[in-house]
Scaffold this motif. Structure first.
Motif, PDB file in Angstrom:
ATOM      1  N   LEU A 177      71.039  38.284  27.846  1.00 56.53           N
ATOM      2  CA  LEU A 177      72.330  37.555  27.725  1.00 56.53           C
ATOM      3  C   LEU A 177      72.317  36.681  29.100  1.00 56.53           C
ATOM      4  O   LEU A 177      72.931  37.446  29.976  1.00 56.53           O
ATOM      5  N   GLY A 178      72.094  35.555  28.924  1.00 56.44           N
ATOM      6  CA  GLY A 178      72.090  34.612  30.159  1.00 56.44           C
ATOM      7  C   GLY A 178      71.188  35.348  31.300  1.00 56.44           C
ATOM      8  O   GLY A 178      69.942  35.403  30.882  1.00 56.44           O
ATOM      9  N   PHE A 179      71.533  35.386  32.366  1.00 52.91           N
ATOM     10  CA  PHE A 179      70.853  36.027  33.361  1.00 52.91           C
ATOM     11  C   PHE A 179      70.594  37.624  33.391  1.00 52.91           C
ATOM     12  O   PHE A 179      69.877  38.141  34.179  1.00 52.91           O
ATOM     13  N   LEU A 180      71.231  38.133  32.531  1.00 59.49           N
ATOM     14  CA  LEU A 180      71.112  39.735  32.293  1.00 59.49           C
ATOM     15  C   LEU A 180      70.014  39.979  31.155  1.00 59.49           C
ATOM     16  O   LEU A 180      70.254  39.556  30.257  1.00 59.49           O
ATOM     17  N   LYS A 181      69.065  40.643  31.558  1.00 61.36           N
ATOM     18  CA  LYS A 181      68.061  40.991  30.756  1.00 61.36           C
ATOM     19  C   LYS A 181      68.071  42.518  30.229  1.00 61.36           C
ATOM     20  O   LYS A 181      68.508  43.156  30.976  1.00 61.36           O
ATOM     21  N   ASN A 182      67.940  42.496  29.085  1.00 56.03           N
ATOM     22  CA  ASN A 182      68.236  44.067  28.392  1.00 56.03           C
ATOM     23  C   ASN A 182      69.398  44.511  28.688  1.00 56.03           C
ATOM     24  O   ASN A 182      69.648  45.659  28.966  1.00 56.03           O
ATOM     25  N   PHE A 183      70.470  43.657  28.376  1.00 62.07           N
ATOM     26  CA  PHE A 183      71.887  44.055  28.693  1.00 62.07           C
ATOM     27  C   PHE A 183      72.331  45.204  27.501  1.00 62.07           C
ATOM     28  O   PHE A 183      72.030  44.798  26.274  1.00 62.07           O
ATOM     29  N   ALA A 238      82.550  55.077  30.264  1.00 60.69           N
ATOM     30  CA  ALA A 238      82.070  53.812  29.691  1.00 60.69           C
ATOM     31  C   ALA A 238      81.143  53.054  30.606  1.00 60.69           C
ATOM     32  O   ALA A 238      81.397  53.278  31.968  1.00 60.69           O
ATOM     33  N   GLY A 239      80.279  52.281  30.046  1.00 60.33           N
ATOM     34  CA  GLY A 239      79.454  51.622  31.292  1.00 60.33           C
ATOM     35  C   GLY A 239      78.586  50.401  30.600  1.00 60.33           C
ATOM     36  O   GLY A 239      78.442  50.390  29.370  1.00 60.33           O
ATOM     37  N   ALA A 240      78.016  49.640  31.547  1.00 53.12           N
ATOM     38  CA  ALA A 240      77.006  48.680  31.252  1.00 53.12           C
ATOM     39  C   ALA A 240      76.058  48.720  32.160  1.00 53.12           C
ATOM     40  O   ALA A 240      75.945  49.225  33.341  1.00 53.12           O
ATOM     41  N   ALA A 241      74.902  48.357  31.775  1.00 52.36           N
ATOM     42  CA  ALA A 241      73.508  48.177  32.496  1.00 52.36           C
ATOM     43  C   ALA A 241      72.571  46.847  32.067  1.00 52.36           C
ATOM     44  O   ALA A 241      72.669  46.605  30.639  1.00 52.36           O
ATOM     45  N   ALA A 242      71.987  46.378  32.929  1.00 48.32           N
ATOM     46  CA  ALA A 242      71.081  45.129  32.744  1.00 48.32           C
ATOM     47  C   ALA A 242      70.011  45.036  33.884  1.00 48.32           C
ATOM     48  O   ALA A 242      70.211  45.606  35.079  1.00 48.32           O
ATOM     49  N   GLU A 243      69.029  44.338  33.513  1.00 45.80           N
ATOM     50  CA  GLU A 243      68.107  43.913  34.531  1.00 45.80           C
ATOM     51  C   GLU A 243      68.239  42.521  34.840  1.00 45.80           C
ATOM     52  O   GLU A 243      68.389  41.687  34.248  1.00 45.80           O
ATOM     53  N   LEU A 244      68.329  42.242  36.189  1.00 44.32           N
ATOM     54  CA  LEU A 244      68.611  40.904  36.690  1.00 44.32           C
ATOM     55  C   LEU A 244      67.409  40.018  37.208  1.00 44.32           C
ATOM     56  O   LEU A 244      67.331  39.075  37.234  1.00 44.32           O
ATOM     57  N   VAL A 245      66.321  41.089  37.350  1.00 42.95           N
ATOM     58  CA  VAL A 245      64.997  40.343  37.732  1.00 42.95           C
ATOM     59  C   VAL A 245      64.089  41.031  37.131  1.00 42.95           C
ATOM     60  O   VAL A 245      63.857  42.229  37.047  1.00 42.95           O
ATOM     61  N   GLN A 246      63.179  40.373  36.341  1.00 40.96           N
ATOM     62  CA  GLN A 246      61.936  40.748  35.538  1.00 40.96           C
ATOM     63  C   GLN A 246      60.679  39.636  35.898  1.00 40.96           C
ATOM     64  O   GLN A 246      60.791  38.665  35.493  1.00 40.96           O
ATOM     65  N   THR A 247      59.790  40.519  36.750  1.00 35.31           N
ATOM     66  CA  THR A 247      58.807  39.818  36.827  1.00 35.31           C
ATOM     67  C   THR A 247      57.591  41.081  36.690  1.00 35.31           C
ATOM     68  O   THR A 247      57.803  42.126  36.389  1.00 35.31           O
ATOM     69  N   LYS A 253      55.333  42.216  38.725  1.00 34.34           N
ATOM     70  CA  LYS A 253      55.204  43.171  39.827  1.00 34.34           C
ATOM     71  C   LYS A 253      56.555  43.817  40.244  1.00 34.34           C
ATOM     72  O   LYS A 253      56.541  44.649  41.047  1.00 34.34           O
ATOM     73  N   PHE A 254      57.737  43.219  39.595  1.00 32.77           N
ATOM     74  CA  PHE A 254      59.093  43.644  40.154  1.00 32.77           C
ATOM     75  C   PHE A 254      59.975  43.720  39.315  1.00 32.77           C
ATOM     76  O   PHE A 254      60.215  42.559  38.567  1.00 32.77           O
ATOM     77  N   VAL A 255      60.922  44.682  39.174  1.00 35.95           N
ATOM     78  CA  VAL A 255      61.964  44.576  38.391  1.00 35.95           C
ATOM     79  C   VAL A 255      63.058  45.202  38.965  1.00 35.95           C
ATOM     80  O   VAL A 255      63.007  46.178  39.729  1.00 35.95           O
ATOM     81  N   LEU A 256      64.388  44.496  38.881  1.00 36.15           N
ATOM     82  CA  LEU A 256      65.674  45.019  39.402  1.00 36.15           C
ATOM     83  C   LEU A 256      66.607  45.078  38.264  1.00 36.15           C
ATOM     84  O   LEU A 256      66.905  44.114  37.639  1.00 36.15           O
ATOM     85  N   GLY A 257      67.355  46.393  38.438  1.00 35.79           N
ATOM     86  CA  GLY A 257      68.499  46.619  37.580  1.00 35.79           C
ATOM     87  C   GLY A 257      69.715  47.343  38.202  1.00 35.79           C
ATOM     88  O   GLY A 257      69.597  47.841  39.336  1.00 35.79           O
ATOM     89  N   LEU A 258      70.745  47.057  37.363  1.00 36.19           N
ATOM     90  CA  LEU A 258      72.028  47.468  37.921  1.00 36.19           C
ATOM     91  C   LEU A 258      72.893  48.167  36.526  1.00 36.19           C
ATOM     92  O   LEU A 258      72.641  47.888  35.618  1.00 36.19           O
ATOM     93  N   SER A 259      73.708  49.340  37.255  1.00 38.73           N
ATOM     94  CA  SER A 259      74.498  49.581  36.098  1.00 38.73           C
ATOM     95  C   SER A 259      75.796  50.119  36.765  1.00 38.73           C
ATOM     96  O   SER A 259      75.691  50.660  37.918  1.00 38.73           O
ATOM     97  N   VAL A 260      76.801  50.043  35.931  1.00 36.73           N
ATOM     98  CA  VAL A 260      78.006  50.717  36.370  1.00 36.73           C
ATOM     99  C   VAL A 260      78.829  51.675  35.385  1.00 36.73           C
ATOM    100  O   VAL A 260      78.671  51.442  34.032  1.00 36.73           O
ATOM    101  N   ASP A 261      79.166  52.702  35.716  1.00 37.96           N
ATOM    102  CA  ASP A 261      79.868  53.901  35.006  1.00 37.96           C
ATOM    103  C   ASP A 261      81.191  54.186  35.168  1.00 37.96           C
ATOM    104  O   ASP A 261      81.679  53.957  36.553  1.00 37.96           O
TER     105      ASP A 261
END
Length: 338
Positions: free
Chosen positions: A173-179, A209-218, A220-228
């Protein structure tokens, strides 16, 4: 100003309380003690910033186990230290569980033992949760769970609860990967009764309730964030934010930060982020007919460790592992033209 804001938040979420809301340390999240990935926010209600599923995750949201394609087993141990005490300063917890995918639905369970002789006030107890999850429509997973517990330290007691949850995968979803977004309600039923100066625990009717997504996907490197966000019976307000970084598909670093309105108002909220690490190894499971028939010859072992400062002088150290049998099938269906 800060004290006034915390007073307002605590007041709003205690309007329905007829007695003091003061659960023991970690009492609102008992199953976090069962595995290091839960302790560090690596598994949120939506599966963590970098999507991951372990059996213990079903205790947060039973819908999560529907994401797993392989038979998975977890094992965890947590040591708890309270430096304010000269005796009974050490306690411990053990956890183990399983996920079994089937063509109709995924089933799983987690068992946890806590041995705490007044280190954090949790008592000696055993907790068992079983759950089932199914993809009811494309990308929408719904799960239910049943929990049972028994406590024999301080005063004997028992608990019997229901859990329910849902998770929806939006994809990119836009810049959010696997949202992903998710919600769950835990501990519907009887929890442990009021003991000393706290209300029953774990938190009755804890809505999350919460949401999570990956912001960087390469590669060699993956960065993800989550909020509950969690509200145990509308008498507290808890925010868990997590960050996960995966490097070379081998090591993953998990960290999270928690704001607990009740603990912050009392001056006991720890502002120190948690820290954890997960490694991934490919392993062989032998060449027996049993293993070959189930395509488990190549499997995945993920050992992990974590540290969490809970209440300034209370520190938790956890170690564990997840075994996923077989490999994820990334190939498409075989189609033959006649």
């Amino acid at each position: 100003m800060k004290k006034s804001l915390l007073s307002f938040i605590a007041g709003v979420f205690s309007l329905g309380a007829v007695f003091a809301y003061n659960p023991p340390v970690q009492g609102e999240n008992l199953f976090y003690l069962s595995h290091p990935e839960l302790l560090t926010g690596g598994i949120s209600v939506a599966g963590g910033g970098i999507e991951s599923v372990i059996p213990a995750g079903g205790t947060i949201n039973p819908a999560l186990i529907g994401l797993e394609e392989r038979v998975s087993l977890d094992l965890g141990y947590t040591a708890m230290f309270n430096s304010r005490r000269s005796s009974n300063f050490y306690s411990q917890a053990f956890g183990t569980g399983i996920i079994v995918p089937t063509d109709w639905a995924n089933f799983g369970g987690e068992m946890e033992f806590i041995l705490d002789e007044n280190c954090m006030g949790l008592g000696d107890s055993v907790h068992i949760k079983s759950f089932a999850s199914k993809e009811v429509v494309q990308n929408l997973f719904v799960g239910v769970g049943v929990g049972f517990g028994a406590k024999w330290e301080y005063s004997a007691d028992w608990m019997l609860t229901l859990d329910a949850g849902a998770l929806y995968k939006f994809g990119d979803l836009g810049f959010l990967k696997n949202f992903r977004v998710a919600a769950s309600t835990n501990n519907i039923g009887k929890t442990f009764n009021k003991n000393y100066d706290w209300q029953g625990y774990p938190g009755f009717l804890a809505m999350r309730a919460g949401a999570a997504a990956e912001l960087v996907q390469t590669e060699k490197f993956v960065l993800g964030l989550s909020v509950d966000v969690t509200t145990p019976l509308f008498m507290n307000f808890i925010v868990d934010s997590g960050i996960q970084m995966r490097i070379c598909d081998f090591v993953q670093i998990n960290s999270s930060w928690e704001f607990n309105a009740k603990e912050a108002y009392d001056g006991n909220n720890s502002w120190i982020p948690t820290l954890g690490v997960v490694f991934k190894f490919g392993i062989g499971m032998g060449k027996s007919d049993f293993v070959k028939k189930r395509d488990w010859s190549k499997s995945e072992l993920c050992p992990s460790a974590a540290w969490k400062n809970v209440d300034f002088d209370v520190n938790l150290f956890s170690a564990g592992a997840v075994l996923r049998l077989g490999q994820v099938d990334k190939s498409g269906p075989d189609i033959e033209m006649e």
